[in-house]
Write an enzyme that holds these catalytic residues in place. Structure first.
Site, PDB file in Angstrom:
ATOM      1  N   LYS A 127      -5.038   2.578  -7.407  1.00 26.22           N
ATOM      2  CA  LYS A 127      -4.535   2.156  -8.108  1.00 26.22           C
ATOM      3  C   LYS A 127      -3.350   0.823  -7.141  1.00 26.22           C
ATOM      4  O   LYS A 127      -3.471   0.482  -5.684  1.00 26.22           O
ATOM      5  CB  LYS A 127      -3.148   2.903  -7.982  1.00 26.22           C
ATOM      6  CG  LYS A 127      -3.407   4.730  -8.676  1.00 26.22           C
ATOM      7  CD  LYS A 127      -3.271   3.565 -10.390  1.00 26.22           C
ATOM      8  CE  LYS A 127      -3.862   5.151 -11.209  1.00 26.22           C
ATOM      9  NZ  LYS A 127      -2.975   6.482 -11.213  1.00 26.22           N
ATOM     10  N   HIS A 130       1.971  -1.192  -5.256  1.00 24.37           N
ATOM     11  CA  HIS A 130       3.842  -2.285  -5.455  1.00 24.37           C
ATOM     12  C   HIS A 130       4.546  -1.920  -5.241  1.00 24.37           C
ATOM     13  O   HIS A 130       5.494  -1.078  -4.201  1.00 24.37           O
ATOM     14  CB  HIS A 130       3.227  -2.072  -6.929  1.00 24.37           C
ATOM     15  CG  HIS A 130       3.222  -0.484  -8.045  1.00 24.37           C
ATOM     16  ND1 HIS A 130       4.747   0.079  -7.547  1.00 24.37           N
ATOM     17  CD2 HIS A 130       2.465   0.697  -8.050  1.00 24.37           C
ATOM     18  CE1 HIS A 130       4.647   0.966  -7.561  1.00 24.37           C
ATOM     19  NE2 HIS A 130       3.446   1.778  -8.180  1.00 24.37           N
ATOM     20  N   HIS A 133       6.344   1.121  -3.785  1.00 21.93           N
ATOM     21  CA  HIS A 133       6.515   1.900  -3.247  1.00 21.93           C
ATOM     22  C   HIS A 133       6.992   1.454  -1.603  1.00 21.93           C
ATOM     23  O   HIS A 133       6.727   2.604  -0.075  1.00 21.93           O
ATOM     24  CB  HIS A 133       4.599   2.153  -2.315  1.00 21.93           C
ATOM     25  CG  HIS A 133       3.424   2.426  -3.965  1.00 21.93           C
ATOM     26  ND1 HIS A 133       2.852   1.565  -4.177  1.00 21.93           N
ATOM     27  CD2 HIS A 133       2.996   4.182  -4.264  1.00 21.93           C
ATOM     28  CE1 HIS A 133       2.257   2.718  -5.070  1.00 21.93           C
ATOM     29  NE2 HIS A 133       2.552   4.248  -4.991  1.00 21.93           N
TER      30      HIS A 133
END
Ligand code: ARG
Length: 566
Positions: A127, A130, A133
């Protein structure tokens, strides 16, 4: 270093025998401004015993206390006894401590022999890494540095989200539509595309879901093909994440993620059953948490697969066995409050005393101002892109302000990334905030570049003035208002670090170094530093050195670099 507060306590204790030293300490406050002294002892509590008004008690106390070598003045104001620290003594104490300890000023041995686990970042494999985070990554990194500086034995763990049913989907999707070269060229974007496509096609054709379940089961049963694909996906994802960690100078002692606990689950389930805390419900296993005001926690699905919660319980037990931690910290968004409350409760119900040492450190959300990152609604904002934008913007600013700077690219990286980290760590963790480019990259006001710039300014003064730490300096010359303001802030710095650790709030440090930078710039503008009088010059440079040292340490504890020139 002299503890002036403790000296005030001792002094009061000689005249007030009814209170213990701890009780006296509790009654000492820091007045709102320095013209009311550095400490104030409130006498209200003594009124009953002495049968006098607090004002009278304070006045009498001041008389009885007389002179003290540590305080230049002790004064009564209303019900308070105000203590003014002796400036020369303070300057002596603080600066000689820094001259001895240098970059270790503010460090401690309080954590000796105590192991602290700081788990942070923990993104999900395949994933995007982004902007969401950033907070766990930056707060966790800073906390790990703070604990280390205070002597704790720190273990950093990245609890990767590298297990679960989504891997069944990825494997199926890859087998249908994937191409290894295309994915390797652009792993996260391509894996995300596969994942999205799989989900949308599964809406049309529900049999895809069965296929995904099949592949996850194969993974759990150690089918070599499934394992090979999973390992590959994990490796290429981690390689992507590592680019960001490298930019931030972050590394982990362990990357044991969720998959690491897959083979440790049966024993945990067994233990729960033995202790009688699980119940069967429609073929699944749950823990009833109603008595604690929480919904039941699902521990095992009816097909036998385990869940996020189960893996966290297994991880905590493993960490206790393996590391015997003093504290086990989890820097994870506040959206997961309930998840943490629930599984920590379950560990407690299992009879593990140490459940109380597992501590969730939540934080609020970061959002972006519309338009600033050319975000189409819903577009994922990659953390790497944000960092690179910050670096590019900083480089432009440097080109305008200081085009001849050496190592421009590297300095732009230090400032650009520093700016983002600083802004992240400027407020209480739990507060939501909106990311703003202009504010972040400004050289004025309470920003990272401002503190870094102050550090660089201190450095260039030291170079210009030919400062040497070997040279003797008379610290007692540093008693003008602007000098003593800096010294007070530096005196408080070690306590600030301890407070940050106790509350798990790096922003105390952020605020303190901003105050030091401000006080330093005020001093810089008001007081000539490189003067004829060598004695005075040396003492002022000693102060500049102290500022540089503390700013360097403070920025370092936030995970921010401090360039010498900018
Ligand atoms: N991988 C999870 C996520 O991205 C965060 C993991 C937090 N740590 C934990 N021990 N549960 O939401």
């Amino acid at each position: 270093m002299i503890n002036f507060k403790e000296q005030a306590v001792k002094l009061i204790a000689t005249k007030v025998s009814d209170l213990s030293n701890e009780e006296i300490l509790e009654l000492i406050e820091v007045p709102p401004s320095y013209d009311m002294g550095d400490y104030a002892f409130a006498t209200f509590r003594l009124a009953k015993t002495f049968r006098k008004s607090p004002n009278v008690i304070a006045a009498e106390l001041v008389e009885q206390l007389g002179d003290s070598e540590y305080f230049q003045k002790i004064e009564q104001v209303g019900p308070y006894v105000n203590f003014f620290i002796d400036r020369e003594k303070l300057a002596e104490a603080v600066l000689s401590q820094i001259f001895t300890e240098k970059n270790n000023y503010g460090s401690s041995t309080m954590g000796d022999g105590k192991k602290v686990i700081v788990e942070f970042s923990s993104p999900n494999i395949a994933k995007p890494f982004h902007i969401g985070h950033i907070r766990t990554t930056v707060i966790g990194n800073s906390l790990s540095k703070i604990y280390k500086f205070l002597g704790f034995d720190v273990v950093t763990i990245n609890h990767l989200g590298d297990y679960g049913t989504q891997f069944g989907m990825l494997i199926s999707a890859y087998k249908k539509w994937g191409n290894r070269e295309v994915i390797e060229a652009n792993p996260i974007k391509e894996l995300l595309a596969l994942y999205v496509r799989f989900n949308s096609e599964a809406d049309e054709d529900p049999s895809l879901k069965d296929e995904a379940r099949y592949w996850f089961k194969e993974l759990e049963d150690k089918n070599p093909e499934a394992i090979e694909l999973w390992q590959w996906i994990r490796d290429i994802s981690l390689k992507e994440f590592n680019r960001v960690y490298d930019m931030l100078n972050i590394s982990f002692d362990s990357y044991a993620g969720e998959s690491f606990y897959s083979d440790k689950m049966p024993a945990v389930l067994e233990e729960m059953k033995k202790k009688g805390i699980v119940q069967e419900s429609e073929g699944a296993l749950i823990v009833d948490l109603e008595p604690y005001g929480m919904p039941p926690a699902l521990i095992m699905k009816k097909d036998g697969s385990t869940l996020y919660t189960t893996r966290d319980i297994a991880a905590a037990i493993y960490r206790k066995d393996h590391y015997d931690f003093y504290k086990n910290l989890y820097v994870v968004a506040s959206q997961q409050n309930l998840h943490f409350k629930a599984w920590i409760k379950i560990v407690e119900l299992m009879g593990h005393q140490w459940a109380k040492d597992c501590i969730h450190i939540p934080f609020g959300m970061v959002s972006l101002e519309e338009g600033t990152l050319s975000t189409r609604k819903g577009r994922v904002v990659f953390l790497e892109d944000v960092l690179n934008t910050a670096i590019e913007n900083t480089l432009k600013i440097i080109e305008e302000r200081n085009p001849n700077l050496e190592n421009k690219k590297n300095v732009a990286k230090q400032i650009g990334i520093g700016a983002i980290l600083f802004q992240e760590l400027f407020n209480q963790r739990i507060k939501d905030y909106t990311f703003n480019w202009d504010r972040t990259l400004s050289f004025e006001g309470e920003t990272g570049p401002y503190v870094q710039y102050s550090h660089a300014r201190a450095n260039s003064l030291l170079v210009k003035g030919g400062f040497s730490i070997e040279e003797t300096a008379d610290f007692s010359l540093l008693t003008n208002e602007d000098e003593i303001n800096i010294i007070r802030l530096i005196y408080d710095f070690p306590n600030t670090i301890v407070d940050s650790m106790e509350k798990n709030e790096p922003y105390f440090i952020t605020r303190q170094i901003v105050e030091i930078a401000k006080a330093f710039n005020k001093f810089y503008n008001s007081t000539p530093i490189i003067v004829e009088d060598t004695k005075l010059k040396n003492s002022r440079l000693a102060l500049v050195y102290s500022v540089k040292t503390v700013l360097n340490t403070g920025l370092g504890l936030l995970g921010i670099e401090a360039p010498d020139k900018m």
